[in-house]
Design a protein around this motif. Structure first.
Motif, mmCIF file in Angstrom:
data_model
loop_
_atom_site.group_PDB
_atom_site.id
_atom_site.type_symbol
_atom_site.label_atom_id
_atom_site.label_comp_id
_atom_site.label_asym_id
_atom_site.label_seq_id
_atom_site.Cartn_x
_atom_site.Cartn_y
_atom_site.Cartn_z
ATOM 1 N N ILE A 1 50.025 36.241 37.796
ATOM 2 C CA ILE A 1 50.249 37.610 37.332
ATOM 3 C C ILE A 1 49.538 38.565 38.274
ATOM 4 N N ILE A 2 50.215 39.642 38.585
ATOM 5 C CA ILE A 2 49.576 40.674 39.398
ATOM 6 C C ILE A 2 49.878 42.034 38.798
ATOM 7 N N LEU A 3 48.995 42.977 39.094
ATOM 8 C CA LEU A 3 49.265 44.362 38.732
ATOM 9 C C LEU A 3 49.557 45.076 40.035
ATOM 10 N N ILE A 4 50.604 45.859 40.021
ATOM 11 C CA ILE A 4 50.969 46.567 41.238
ATOM 12 C C ILE A 4 50.941 48.053 40.921
ATOM 13 N N ASN A 5 50.437 48.832 41.852
ATOM 14 C CA ASN A 5 50.443 50.270 41.615
ATOM 15 C C ASN A 5 51.732 50.874 42.139
ATOM 16 N N ALA A 6 51.838 52.182 42.033
ATOM 17 C CA ALA A 6 53.090 52.851 42.404
ATOM 18 C C ALA A 6 53.391 52.703 43.879
ATOM 19 N N ILE B 1 48.997 45.463 45.455
ATOM 20 C CA ILE B 1 48.445 44.615 44.402
ATOM 21 C C ILE B 1 47.059 45.139 44.068
ATOM 22 N N VAL B 2 46.839 45.418 42.790
ATOM 23 C CA VAL B 2 45.523 45.883 42.400
ATOM 24 C C VAL B 2 44.776 44.813 41.621
ATOM 25 N N LEU B 3 45.510 43.867 41.160
ATOM 26 C CA LEU B 3 44.867 42.818 40.365
ATOM 27 C C LEU B 3 45.710 41.549 40.462
ATOM 28 N N ALA B 4 45.017 40.401 40.622
ATOM 29 C CA ALA B 4 45.765 39.136 40.678
ATOM 30 C C ALA B 4 44.961 38.082 39.952
ATOM 31 N N ASN B 5 45.617 37.177 39.287
ATOM 32 C CA ASN B 5 44.877 36.133 38.581
ATOM 33 C C ASN B 5 44.767 34.866 39.434
ATOM 34 N N ALA B 6 44.050 33.890 38.867
ATOM 35 C CA ALA B 6 43.794 32.664 39.629
ATOM 36 C C ALA B 6 45.094 31.925 39.957
ATOM 37 N N GLN B 7 46.060 31.988 39.040
ATOM 38 C CA GLN B 7 47.352 31.297 39.276
ATOM 39 C C GLN B 7 48.027 31.871 40.512
ATOM 40 N N MET B 8 47.818 33.167 40.680
ATOM 41 C CA MET B 8 48.426 33.851 41.818
ATOM 42 C C MET B 8 47.821 33.311 43.112
ATOM 43 N N GLU B 9 46.501 33.129 43.094
ATOM 44 C CA GLU B 9 45.819 32.568 44.266
ATOM 45 C C GLU B 9 46.394 31.206 44.594
ATOM 46 N N LEU C 1 49.270 29.970 43.757
ATOM 47 C CA LEU C 1 50.682 29.981 44.113
ATOM 48 C C LEU C 1 50.902 30.431 45.555
ATOM 49 N N PHE C 2 50.158 31.444 45.967
ATOM 50 C CA PHE C 2 50.436 31.992 47.301
ATOM 51 C C PHE C 2 49.421 31.560 48.356
ATOM 52 N N GLY C 3 48.288 30.967 47.921
ATOM 53 C CA GLY C 3 47.312 30.468 48.889
ATOM 54 C C GLY C 3 46.374 31.545 49.424
ATOM 55 N N PHE C 4 46.512 32.778 48.927
ATOM 56 C CA PHE C 4 45.588 33.843 49.341
ATOM 57 C C PHE C 4 44.479 33.943 48.302
ATOM 58 N N THR C 5 43.307 34.363 48.756
ATOM 59 C CA THR C 5 42.255 34.602 47.770
ATOM 60 C C THR C 5 42.551 35.939 47.120
ATOM 61 N N ARG C 6 41.883 36.190 46.031
ATOM 62 C CA ARG C 6 42.139 37.443 45.330
ATOM 63 C C ARG C 6 41.764 38.632 46.206
ATOM 64 N N VAL C 7 40.670 38.444 46.918
ATOM 65 C CA VAL C 7 40.244 39.540 47.784
ATOM 66 C C VAL C 7 41.339 39.830 48.791
ATOM 67 N N GLU C 8 41.966 38.719 49.336
ATOM 68 C CA GLU C 8 43.041 38.922 50.320
ATOM 69 C C GLU C 8 44.255 39.581 49.679
ATOM 70 N N LEU C 9 44.448 39.243 48.430
ATOM 71 C CA LEU C 9 45.637 39.765 47.766
ATOM 72 C C LEU C 9 45.496 41.235 47.419
ATOM 73 N N GLN C 10 44.291 41.615 47.034
ATOM 74 C CA GLN C 10 44.111 42.976 46.574
ATOM 75 C C GLN C 10 44.436 43.957 47.693
ATOM 76 N N GLY C 11 45.245 44.907 47.345
ATOM 77 C CA GLY C 11 45.645 45.928 48.316
ATOM 78 C C GLY C 11 46.842 45.527 49.141
ATOM 79 N N LYS C 12 47.265 44.261 49.042
ATOM 80 C CA LYS C 12 48.420 43.791 49.818
ATOM 81 C C LYS C 12 49.696 44.359 49.221
ATOM 82 N N PRO C 13 50.613 44.851 50.044
ATOM 83 C CA PRO C 13 51.876 45.294 49.463
ATOM 84 C C PRO C 13 52.649 44.067 48.959
ATOM 85 N N LEU C 14 53.249 44.203 47.822
ATOM 86 C CA LEU C 14 53.925 43.046 47.225
ATOM 87 C C LEU C 14 55.006 42.500 48.151
#
Ligand code: ADP
Length: 984
Positions: A209-214, A218-226, A228-241
Motif C-alpha cells: 500500500i502506498i499513499l500518493i500525493n497530487a 509516494i508519501v507513504l509505503a508499507n513493508a509489503q511495498m518494500e 514487492l518492489f525491492g526499494f526501501t521505504r526511504v527510497e520509495l518516499q518521494g518517488k513518482p509512482l
C-alpha cells in the motif's frame, strides 16, 4: 517516515524560504549555512536579533561584512518579517548548548518563554535523567556534523509529551568549525497520532500500500511495498509512482491520475487497474492496483493498494490453457461434457450445463441456447425418451453409472447417434444426489463403420457361399472353419464332413510337404500370400488338380487368426496344358524339320542354278554370234528371275517358320541408300526416270541394322516404283522421325509418280501373292511376294509399314523402324583396300563339292589370271593345303564331310602350328544361312560370296583379299579382325 513527515510538515516553511528546488536535504544544508556559509551566517545573524548578535558576530564572514549587503536594511526587515511569520519553532544554541534564539512558536510548542530560555542550557528544559542525556547525545551528534531530522517526541514545560517534526543542523564559522546548532520544530502530535493509527492499518494489510500525493509522489509505503518492489521505504518516499511502472504504461497512468485528481470525489472507489510494475532489479511483473482517495489533514491523497498478480495470471493462463485443451480434446474426440443439477425437485426444469462440444454435437452454436433437461428431451426422438428416463432414474436410485446410446435430431433434421455416460454425485452428509456429471460422444461415424462392416461381412459371407470358386476359412492348425458349396463340390465331401477334418487329410501326400512349407513361412511372417498348384484326393479316390491361393488374416496384435483359401479346380486345364505342351513340342519339331527342309531345298535348287548362271556368264564373256548372245541373255534373265523367285519363296517360308535371323552391324544410311540407287540406276535410266535420294541432315553417323535385309526392302520399294512408273521420278527419302535414348526411329519412304493404287487394293498388297493386276495378260512381271516379304521383315524389326496412294497419282511406300545410333563403323566388316584386278597370277585353293559349280568358278578364277587348285571335300582341301602356299582359299560353306566353318578352323590351326601368316579364306553359300556364316567368321573366314556367284563379285573380293600374285603380300595386321566383307 521521517522524510515524509518532513515533506508534509515543512513544506510551508521551505517555500517561504524561497528554496523551491528539490531535494529537501539540499535545502536543509543551505539553511545550515555549510553549503553557502556567507549567506547562512548572515541569515543566522539576522534571525538571532539582539540577543544573538554576539554569536552572529563570531560566525560572520569578515569579508562579507565589508560588502554593502551586510547593511541591506530592507533584506534584514524582510527576513525578520519572514521569521516572525513562521509557524514552526526555531531554536538556536551555541556549541555548549546555550540558547541564543527562541522564537514565539517555540514558546508555544515547548511552553518555555524566550526570556526563560535565552542564555540557559537547552537541556535544562528536559526532565533530568534519561531524557536529558538523550537530548545531549543528539546535540553532540549534530555538533559533530550529523544531521538530525525526523519525528520524535519531546516534552512540554507542563510535563506532557509532544510529537515534533524536528530538523537540527550544525552552524559553522565558514572554515568548518562548529559555532552552534539551529533546530526547527513543528508540533505534529495530532497528525502523528492519526498516522500511527493509519500505519498500523497499512502494515497489517496483506497488499503493498502506498499513499500518493497530487503530484503523484509516494508519501507513504508499507513493508509489503518494500518487499514487492525491492526499494526501501526511504527510497520509495518521494518517488513518482510512474517510475515504478514500465515506460509503455506511463502515459496512460499520468492521464488516468490527472482525471482522478481532477474529481477525486466522483471517482469510484477501489477501481482496479491491471498493469505492470518494475522492480528495483529491473524485472517486470503484473500488478493490480486499486485506488481510493483519502483525506489527511485536509490534503487529498490517493491510497493505492498494489497486488502482485503474477501467480494469479499464471493460474488464469493455466486454467485458460487447460480449458482450451479440454475444448480442443472434446472437439477432436467429438465428445462433450455436461452437468445436470439434481437438487431441483422438478428434474425437467433442472438446469443443464453443456460444454461447447455438447452444443456442437446437438447442432447448436456454443452458448446459443439455455439448456434444461426439457430442452435436451426436445432434441431426442420421442421413442427414445422412456429408455433414457429409466436409465437416469436407475442411476439416481442406485447412485451408480449411467450409460446409454440414443439418437439426437439436429435443428436441420439430421440425425446423429450419441453415447452418453454419466455418474451421479451424492451429498456425503445427506446421501442425496446433487448432480449428474456426464459425457456425450458423437458415435455417428462409428455407427456407420459398424454398419458398413456388418454389411461387408454379410456380403463376404454371401459371396463366399455363392462363389463358383471353392473358398474356405482355415484355422492356423489346418482345420476347416468354413467351407463353401463350390469347395464341397470340388472335393466331393459335405460341409459337415469337411468341418470335422483338416486340409492335410485331403491333400495328395506328394504335395503336402510343399504346402505345409508355405504355411509355415506364412505363419512366420516371411510371406503374406502364396499360390500353388497341388492335388487333392477326391472322396471317390481320384486326384484333382487345384490352384490354391492363400492369404493369412491376423488380429491387431499380429497373431494369426485364420487363412482365407481360394480353391480352383484346374484338372481339365492341366490336362489341356499337358496336351498343349505336347502339341507345342511337336510343332517346334515340325518347324525345325521344315526349316531344315527349306535349307536343304534352297541348297539343292541353287546348286544346279549356280553353274547354269555361271556358265552363261562365262559364255557371254566369249565372242559369239549375236543370235547366240541373245539366246544366252534369255537364259541368263530367266535364270536370274527363277533365282529371285526361289529366294523370295524361301525367304518368306523361313520367316513364317520363324527361322529368320538378323545380324546387325553399324551401317551408314547414306552409303546404304547410295548402294540401292546404284543398283537400280540402270533400270531407272532405261525408263528415263529420275532417281533421287533425300536424306535428313539429322541422321546419326551410322545405325545398327541388318544391312542385307534393309537393302532388300529398299530394293523392293525402289524396284516396284520403277516398275510401276511410266514417267517422272522416284525419290528415296530417309528421315529421323522420333528421337529416343540411344536410338532413333527412322522413316524410309519411296515416292513415285506412277500409276498409283486404289484404296481397295492398297489394303491388300502386303499379302503374299497379291497383285493389283493378276490377269494372265498383265503388263508387269512379278509374283506378288516382294511386299509380303517386306512386311514380314519390318514386323520382325518391330517397325511399321504402309502405303499412301491414289489411283493414277503415284504411290508413297514407307516403313518406320527404331535403330540404335552408332558413332563409328567398328564391327562393320570394313572392306580390305587393295589394287585393281589382274595384278599378277594368284594361287587359289578352290574347295567345292559340286562339279559344275567347281568348273564355273575355276573358269572365272583362271580368267582372272589365277592358278586354281581344286578340292572336292574338306578332307581333300586339308590334304592340299600347305600353309603359306596359297594366296586365297575359296570354299563352299556346305561340304559333304566337314562344313566350311569347321574346315576354316582346321586350316587356321594348321597355319598357327606352321607359324605362317593366315591365308585369306572366302566362303560362298546361301546368304540366308546366317548361322553357318557366323560360324565361318568365328573360325577365321575373311569374306563371303552369296550364291549364285557373280564373276564381278568374285573378282572384287579376290582383289580385296589377294591383291598381288605372290603370297605374303598382306601388310600390317594381315586380315580384318572382325566381320566378313560380303558381296552379293
Ligand atoms: P510384285 O512382284 O508383283 O511386284 P509386290 O509384292 O512387290 O509383288 O507388289 C505387289 C503388288 O503391289 C504389285 O503387283 C502391284 O500391283 C502393287 N504395287 C507395288 N508397288 C507399286 C507401286 N509403286 N505402284 C503401283 N502399284 C504397286
Amino acid at each position: 517516515m521521517d522524510f515524509l513527515l518532513l515533506l508534509v510538515g515543512f513544506r510551508m516553511y521551505f517555500e517561504v524560504k524561497t528554496l523551491r528546488a528539490p531535494p529537501m536535504r539540499t535545502k536543509m544544508s543551505r539553511i545550515a549555512g555549510s553549503a553557502s556559509p556567507a549567506r547562512g551566517a548572515k541569515s543566522v545573524k539576522r534571525r538571532m536579533g539582539v540577543s544573538g548578535a554576539r554569536q552572529a558576530r563570531q560566525v560572520a564572514n569578515p569579508a562579507e561584512t565589508k560588502t554593502g549587503s551586510a547593511f541591506d536594511l530592507n533584506a534584514l526587515r524582510r527576513d525578520a518579517y519572514i521569521l516572525s511569520q513562521l509557524q514552526d519553532g526555531v531554536v538556536c544554541a551555541d556549541v555548549n548548548g546555550i540558547v541564543t534564539y527562541w522564537n514565539k512558536p517555540a514558546e508555544r510548542i515547548f511552553g518555555w518563554k524566550a526570556k526563560e530560555m535565552l542564555g540557559r542550557s537547552v537541556f535544562e528544559r528536559l526532565p533530568p535523567g534519561e531524557a536529558r542525556a538523550w537530548g545531549r547525545k543528539r546535540f553532540d551528534a549534530v555538533i559533530n556534523g550529523e544531521k538530525s531530522f525526523g519525528v520524535r517526541h519531546d516534552y512540554h514545560k507542563d510535563g506532557s509529551r509532544v510529537w515534533l517534526e524536528v530538523h537540527s543542523t550544525r552552524m559553522d564559522d565558514g572554515k568548518g568549525h562548529p559555532v552552534g546548532i539551529v533546530t526547527v520544530a513543528r508540533d505534529v502530535t495530532e497528525r502523528y497520532k492519526t498516522e500511527q493509527k493509519f500505519r498500523g492499518l497499512l502494515e497489517s494489510a496483506p497488499d503493498a500500500i502506498i499513499l500518493i500525493n497530487a503530484d503523484g509522489k509516494i508519501v507513504l509505503a508499507n513493508a509489503q511495498m518494500e518487499k514487492l518492489f525491492g526499494f526501501t521505504r526511504v527510497e520509495l518516499q518521494g518517488k513518482p509512482l510512474e517510475s515504478l511502472m514500465p515506460e509503455r504504461f506511463r502515459a496512460s497512468h499520468l492521464s488516468h491520475r490527472a482525471v482522478f485528481f481532477a474529481q477525486p470525489k466522483t471517482r469510484p472507489m477501489g477501481s482496479n487497474l491491471e498493469l505492470f510494475g518494475i522492480r528495483k532489479d529491473g524485472g517486470e511483473f503484473p500488478v493490480e492496483i486499486s485506488l481510493s482517495p483519502i483525506e489527511i489533514e485536509n490534503e487529498t491523497l490517493v491510497c493505492a493498494s498494489i497486488r502482485n498478480i503474477a501467480e494469479r495470471k499464471q493460474t488464469e493462463e493455466k486454467v485458460r490453457h487447460s480449458e482450451a485443451m479440454m475444448a480442443a480434446a472434446q472437439h477432436l474426440a467429438h465428445c462433450g461434457s455436461w452437468e445436470l443439477n439434481l437438487e431441483n425437485s422438478d428434474i425437467n426444469t433442472s438446469s443443464l450445463r453443456w460444454s461447447d462440444e455438447c452444443y456442437r454435437i446437438f447442432g447448436f452454436e456454443p452458448g446459443s441456447v439455455a439448456v434444461t433437461n426439457e430442452f435436451f428431451f426436445s432434441r431426442v426422438p420421442v421413442e427414445e425418451h422412456a429408455a433414457i428416463t429409466q436409465a437416469v432414474a436407475a442411476a439416481i436410485a442406485g447412485g451408480g453409472d449411467y450409460s446409454i446410446e440414443h439418437r439426437v435430431v439436429l435443428p436441420r433434421g439430421e440425425v446423429r447417434h450419441v453415447h452418453e455416460q454419466a455418474r451421479v454425485q451424492v451429498d456425503q452428509r445427506t446421501g442425496r444426489p446433487i448432480k449428474m456429471v456426464g459425457t456425450v460422444q458423437d458415435i455417428t461415424e462409428r455407427r456407420k463403420v459398424e454398419l458398413e462392416l456388418r454389411r461387408s461381412e454379410d456380403q463376404f459371407r454371401s459371396a463366399m457361399q455363392h462363389s463358383p470358386i471353392g473358398m474356405a476359412l482355415v484355422a492356423p492348425n489346418g482345420h476347416w472353419l468354413k467351407v463353401n458349396e463350390a469347395l464341397c463340390a470340388i472335393v466331393g465331401y459335405t460341409e459337415q464332413e469337411l468341418l470335422v477334418s483338416d486340409f492335410q487329410s485331403i491333400t495328395h501326400p506328394d504335395d503336402l510337404d510343399a504346402d505345409l512349407g508355405q504355411v509355415r513361412r506364412m505363419l512366420a511372417g516371411a510371406i503374406n500370400t502364396y499360390q500353388m498348384e497341388k492335388r487333392y484326393v477326391h472322396k471317390d479316390g481320384r486326384f484333382i488338380w487345384i490352384l490354391l491361393n492363400v492369404s493369412l488374416v491376423r488380429d491387431d496384435d499380429g497373431r494369426p487368426l485364420y487363412f482365407i483359401s481360394q480353391i480352383q479346380d484346374i484338372t481339365i486345364r492341366k490336362q489341356v496344358m499337358e496336351e498343349l505342351v505336347k502339341a507345342k513340342e511337336a510343332a517346334e519339331a515340325a518347324t525345325r524339320t521344315k526349316s531344315e527342309f527349306l535349307a536343304m531345298i534352297s541348297h539343292e535348287i541353287r546348286t544346279p542354278l549356280n553353274p547354269i548362271l555361271g556358265a552363261v556368264q562365262l559364255l557371254l564373256g566369249q565372242e559369239c554370234a549375236p543370235e547366240q548372245s541373245e539366246l544366252l541373255k534369255i537364259i541368263q534373265n530367266a535364270g536370274e528371275h527363277l533365282l529371285t523367285l526361289l529366294n523370295d519363296i524361301l525367304d518368306l517360308a523361313k520367316m513364317e517358320a520363324g527361322a529368320a535371323t538378323f545380324m546387325t552391324v553399324p551401317v551408314q544410311i547414306d552409303v546404304l541408300v547410295q548402294g540401292v540407287l546404284d543398283i537400280k540406276r540402270q533400270s531407272a535410266h532405261a525408263k528415263q526416270l529420275e532417281l533421287l535420294a533425300e536424306l535428313d541432315p539429322n541422321l546419326a553417323f551410322c545405325y545398327l541394322l541388318d544391312e542385307p535385309r534393309m537393302r532388300q526392302i529398299l530394293l523392293n520399294f525402289v524396284g516396284n516404283a520403277i516398275k510401276f512408273t511410266p514417267q517422272g521420278r522416284v525419290t528415296l527419302r530417309v528421315e529421323r522421325h522420333q528421337v529416343g535414348p540411344g536410338r532413333d526411329q527412322l522413316r524410309f519412304s519411296v515416292r513415285d509418280t506412277g500409276i498409283g493404287i486404289s484404296a481397295e487394293h492398297a489394303a491388300r498388297i502386303f499379302e503374299p501373292f497379291y497383285q493389283v493386276d493378276s490377269s494372265s495378260s498383265r503388263r508387269y512381271e512379278g509374283a506378288g511376294l516382294g511386299l509380303a516379304i517386306c512386311r514380314r521383315l519390318v514386323d520382325l524389326m518391330g517397325g511399321q509399314i504402309g502405303v499412301e496412294s491414289r489411283l493414277g497419282e503415284g504411290a508413297n511406300f514407307w516403313f518406320t523402324v527404331w535403330l540404335d545410333r552408332r558413332q563409328s563403323l567398328a564391327g562393320s566388316g570394313t572392306p580390305w583396300p587393295g589394287p585393281l584386278p589382274g595384278a599378277g597370277q594368284r594361287r587359289i585353293l578352290l574347295v567345292e563339292d559340286d562339279e559344275r559349280t567347281r568348273l564355273v568358278l575355276a573358269t572365272m578364277l583362271e580368267r582372272a589370271d589365277c592358278e586354281v587348285t581344286p578340292a572336292e571335300t574338306s578332307a581333300g582341301a586339308l590334304a592340299l593345303f600347305n600353309p603359306g602356299a596359297y594366296d586365297l582359299v575359296l570354299m563352299d560353306l556346305r561340304l559333304p564331310d566337314l562344313d566350311g566353318s569347321a574346315t576354316t578352323s582346321l586350316l587356321r590351326q594348321r597355319e598357327r602350328l606352321a607359324g605362317v601368316r593366315p591365308t585369306p579364306i572366302i566362303v560362298h553359300g546361301d546368304p540366308a544361312e546366317k548361322q553357318q556364316l557366323h560360324a565361318a567368321e568365328q573360325a577365321g573366314a575373311n569374306g563371303f560370296l552369296a550364291h549364285p556367284v557373280r564373276q564381278v563379285d568374285l573378282l572384287k573380293l579376290l582383289n580385296r583379299h589377294a591383291p598381288t600374285a605372290t603370297a605374303g603380300k598382306f601388310e600390317g595386321d594381315d586380315l580384318p579382325s572382325s566381320g566378313l566383307s560380303c558381296i552379293g
